[in-house]
Design a protein around this motif. Structure first.
Motif, PDB file in Angstrom:
ATOM      1  N   VAL A 158      24.566 -12.863 -14.207  1.00 37.75           N
ATOM      2  CA  VAL A 158      25.820 -13.305 -14.642  1.00 37.75           C
ATOM      3  C   VAL A 158      25.778 -14.881 -14.480  1.00 37.75           C
ATOM      4  N   PHE A 159      26.534 -15.834 -15.137  1.00 36.30           N
ATOM      5  CA  PHE A 159      26.276 -17.118 -14.918  1.00 36.30           C
ATOM      6  C   PHE A 159      27.606 -17.971 -15.289  1.00 36.30           C
ATOM      7  N   THR A 160      27.572 -19.125 -14.913  1.00 40.06           N
ATOM      8  CA  THR A 160      28.753 -20.211 -15.221  1.00 40.06           C
ATOM      9  C   THR A 160      28.201 -21.502 -15.536  1.00 40.06           C
ATOM     10  N   GLY A 161      28.708 -22.538 -16.221  1.00 41.67           N
ATOM     11  CA  GLY A 161      28.244 -23.851 -16.127  1.00 41.67           C
ATOM     12  C   GLY A 161      27.032 -24.005 -16.916  1.00 41.67           C
ATOM     13  N   ALA A 162      26.987 -23.461 -18.294  1.00 34.72           N
ATOM     14  CA  ALA A 162      25.635 -23.700 -18.849  1.00 34.72           C
ATOM     15  C   ALA A 162      25.610 -24.797 -19.830  1.00 34.72           C
ATOM     16  N   PHE A 163      26.662 -25.230 -20.013  1.00 33.05           N
ATOM     17  CA  PHE A 163      26.806 -26.404 -20.749  1.00 33.05           C
ATOM     18  C   PHE A 163      27.310 -27.794 -20.046  1.00 33.05           C
ATOM     19  N   THR A 164      27.328 -29.044 -20.414  1.00 31.71           N
ATOM     20  CA  THR A 164      27.742 -30.100 -19.944  1.00 31.71           C
ATOM     21  C   THR A 164      29.097 -30.037 -19.772  1.00 31.71           C
ATOM     22  N   ASP A 165      29.655 -30.620 -18.675  1.00 36.66           N
ATOM     23  CA  ASP A 165      31.102 -30.832 -18.079  1.00 36.66           C
ATOM     24  C   ASP A 165      31.773 -29.461 -18.224  1.00 36.66           C
ATOM     25  N   ALA A 166      31.269 -28.512 -17.727  1.00 39.61           N
ATOM     26  CA  ALA A 166      31.855 -27.245 -17.908  1.00 39.61           C
ATOM     27  C   ALA A 166      32.038 -26.523 -16.523  1.00 39.61           C
ATOM     28  N   GLU A 167      32.062 -27.483 -15.632  1.00 37.09           N
ATOM     29  CA  GLU A 167      32.384 -27.015 -14.265  1.00 37.09           C
ATOM     30  C   GLU A 167      33.158 -28.047 -13.640  1.00 37.09           C
ATOM     31  N   VAL A 168      34.035 -27.526 -12.353  1.00 41.44           N
ATOM     32  CA  VAL A 168      35.038 -28.490 -11.635  1.00 41.44           C
ATOM     33  C   VAL A 168      34.635 -28.322 -10.520  1.00 41.44           C
ATOM     34  N   ALA A 169      34.270 -29.297  -9.519  1.00 43.61           N
ATOM     35  CA  ALA A 169      33.665 -29.031  -8.302  1.00 43.61           C
ATOM     36  C   ALA A 169      34.651 -28.202  -7.418  1.00 43.61           C
ATOM     37  N   GLY A 170      34.135 -27.228  -6.601  1.00 47.89           N
ATOM     38  CA  GLY A 170      35.003 -26.381  -5.897  1.00 47.89           C
ATOM     39  C   GLY A 170      35.604 -25.277  -6.670  1.00 47.89           C
ATOM     40  N   ALA A 171      35.581 -25.096  -8.023  1.00 47.18           N
ATOM     41  CA  ALA A 171      36.176 -23.970  -8.448  1.00 47.18           C
ATOM     42  C   ALA A 171      35.297 -22.800  -8.508  1.00 47.18           C
ATOM     43  N   VAL A 172      35.983 -21.693  -8.813  1.00 43.51           N
ATOM     44  CA  VAL A 172      34.971 -20.536  -8.655  1.00 43.51           C
ATOM     45  C   VAL A 172      35.378 -19.506  -9.859  1.00 43.51           C
ATOM     46  N   THR A 173      34.274 -19.253 -10.380  1.00 43.22           N
ATOM     47  CA  THR A 173      34.216 -18.198 -11.505  1.00 43.22           C
ATOM     48  C   THR A 173      33.996 -16.677 -10.932  1.00 43.22           C
ATOM     49  N   ARG A 174      35.127 -15.784 -10.767  1.00 44.15           N
ATOM     50  CA  ARG A 174      34.717 -14.597 -10.188  1.00 44.15           C
ATOM     51  C   ARG A 174      34.250 -13.459 -11.312  1.00 44.15           C
ATOM     52  N   PHE A 175      33.416 -12.656 -10.704  1.00 42.13           N
ATOM     53  CA  PHE A 175      33.157 -11.505 -11.572  1.00 42.13           C
ATOM     54  C   PHE A 175      33.142 -10.203 -10.847  1.00 42.13           C
ATOM     55  N   GLU A 176      33.301  -9.215 -11.496  1.00 38.78           N
ATOM     56  CA  GLU A 176      33.216  -7.876 -11.088  1.00 38.78           C
ATOM     57  C   GLU A 176      32.720  -6.764 -12.021  1.00 38.78           C
ATOM     58  N   ASP A 177      32.455  -5.429 -11.590  1.00 34.07           N
ATOM     59  CA  ASP A 177      31.870  -4.701 -12.457  1.00 34.07           C
ATOM     60  C   ASP A 177      30.736  -4.895 -13.129  1.00 34.07           C
TER      61      ASP A 177
END
Length: 525
Positions: A344-363
């Motif tokens: 699983v991933f996050t932040g694959a494209f430019t400017d799609a992350e905010v420092a310190g933020a968290v994308t949670r996942f489950e299952d």
């Protein structure tokens, strides 16, 4: 003590470390949720720009850095010394009122482990109000014993507050200050999303965890399952890191991943905060991403804290993507067909992350399928009258994925499709299309050609001269696709037996040319 203000709201914090003219502040995740920068007021007078270094949504903790000034810090206390009955002081900017921080006094009611926060918490009767969040719970000697996180009030509740224990705070600070998660995701008892057929036994998972945003590292943030799969069904539910109105985000699956550096390769299937989906090929560095296909999503939550369930099937060169129980598209996976890891991933494209933020996942779970038969081609033998002729694979299974491309004979009085779960003890199942653009699900027995109608209907699109049919059968449910479109979900609850898998076809006796097929493939768990 400091006051913290941002677009997310307001709260309190405490300086716990000073390095020259730089200070680090401990506060709550919910005080700074979804933002990269905050405004920090020190000594009720001087304002600084604060940078969110890292957050932990589960434990409701965050670290903020400020510069440049003359700061002093609050020392940490000894968690082991804290006992019920000890006096404590809660300090913070209650209700966001202007002026100095407010103080409330109470005792420690209990110290216990809280499953929802995965941390030790301190229960106190010191009054905690909105705005106290992130402020310290102090011993009478002025040492930090906990970080105030929430309180309860109401007609049946009086002065019931909780703070994350200094023990947990000190354990989490090393990861918070670097923006990296400290703990490895742990399995959860729940299964994959129930909105689609349950995959039963898993090759990995279910797993839950967090993907911590770090836009400065130039990499995709991911969590690997540690498997090597080519064909599979993989599921996960993701929680949005912040609202789409705050900043863009994306998340999804990385499959068939292998190699490192310039030899790295794999396929990313992403959904985005702009309600889009993308299939991309990764080659070499994280930035070397080539778009294969993209489109729009329907039922999709983009709000802060909203969640979306993804379900991906990959079989050979084809994939199927579902989002929130809605079929999105057939995917072209032909660019990478070898085995590899799943993530699983996050932040694959430019400017799609905010420092310190968290994308949670489950299952996050997956089930391996392997090629059992194919590719096979052939023509269904002609017999006088409208008689079905079949070609059997060597697969004998209950759960399966089967595909084939069928070539129409002349006219419209013909039929072809799949037979499956046929055993000696009972009839099997069939799913077919007919020249009059009708599809039909039957129970049947190839031996005496008897059948019982289960369901059917007209196709939404015209048939072509060659038509690709795909069947998934998993437990008591199935899905039937024609030329990349989901035709129907199938109720298979009356037949859970393992049995033969075949393709079949027939044409009216007026025609001497029978339907033919090619690329008949079968995958089984």
């Amino acid at each position: 003590m400091v006051r913290i203000e941002s677009q997310a709201g307001g709260g309190s914090g405490a300086v716990f470390e000073v390095n020259g003219q730089t200070a680090l502040i401990i506060t709550n995740h919910h005080v700074v949720e979804g933002v990269a920068e905050v405004t920090v007021t020190v000594n009720d007078s001087t304002t600084y720009r604060g940078t969110v270094m890292g957050t932990d949504a589960v434990r409701d903790l965050a670290v903020v850095k400020i510069c440049c000034g003359n700061f002093s810090k609050l020392p940490f206390g000894d968690a082991a010394s804290l006992e019920p009955g000890d006096e404590v002081i809660a300090i913070g900017y209650a209700l966001g009122l202007s002026g100095e921080a407010t103080i409330t006094r109470g005792i420690v009611s209990a110290v216990r482990y809280d499953d929802s926060h995965q941390s030790d918490v301190i229960q106190t009767d010191a009054a905690l109000n909105p705005g106290n969040s992130g402020g310290p719970l102090l011993s009478m000697s002025g040492r930090i014993m906990g970080i105030n996180t929430f309180g309860y009030a109401g007609p049946e509740v009086e002065s019931l507050g909780f703070a994350i224990s200094v023990k947990t705070v000190q354990e989490e600070i090393p990861s918070l200050r670097t923006g990296r998660p400290a703990a490895t995701p742990t399995p959860t008892p729940s299964g994959p999303p129930s909105t689609l057929p349950d995959s039963g036994e898993y090759s990995f998972g279910p797993i839950r965890g967090e993907l911590r945003h770090n836009p400065s590292d130039g990499s995709i943030e991911d969590e690997y399952a540690g498997v090597s799969l080519t064909d599979m069904i993989v599921t996960a539910t993701f929680t949005n890191p912040y609202s789409a109105a705050t900043n863009s985000w994306n998340y999804g699956f990385f499959i068939r991943g292998s190699g490192t550096g310039s030899s790295a390769r794999g396929i990313l299937v992403a959904v985005t905060s702009s309600r889009g989906w993308h299939t991309t090929r990764r080659q070499g560095r994280s930035s070397e991403i080539q778009t294969i296909a993209e489109g729009r999503l329907g039922n999709f939550d983009t709000g802060a804290g909203g969640s979306n369930s993804l379900w991906l099937a990959a079989f050979g060169k084809r994939g199927l993507l579902f989002v929130n129980n809605e079929f999105i598209s057939e995917l072209d996976l032909s660019s990478v067909t070898g085995p590899g890891d799943v993530a699983v991933f996050t932040g694959a494209f430019t400017d799609a992350e905010v420092a310190g933020a968290v994308t949670r996942f489950e299952d996050f779970a997956g089930r391996q399928f392997q090629k059992e038969y194919g590719p096979a081609s052939g023509t269904f033998g002609y017999e006088e009258g409208f008689t079905l002729s079949g070609h059997y694979s060597r697969a004998r299974t209950s759960d399966l994925a089967a595909e084939a491309t069928f070539i129409n004979p002349p006219g419209s009085d013909w039929i072809y499709g799949f037979g499956f779960r046929e055993s000696q003890s009972r009839p099997g199942e069939s799913i077919s299309v007919q020249g009059n653009i009708y599809w039909q699900h039957d129970t049947w027995h190839m031996g005496d050609h008897t059948s019982t109608y289960v369901a059917g209907g007209f196709l939404s699109s015209e048939l072509r001269s060659e038509n690709h049919l795909l069947l998934l059968a998993i437990g008591d449910a199935g899905m039937f696709f024609v030329n990349g479109e989901l035709v129907s979900r199938l109720d298979l609850s009356n037949n859970l037996d393992s049995g033969d898998v075949s393709v079949f076809g027939a044409s009216d006796s007026d025609y001497t040319v029978e339907p033919s097929f090619k690329n008949f493939n079968v995958w089984t768990p």
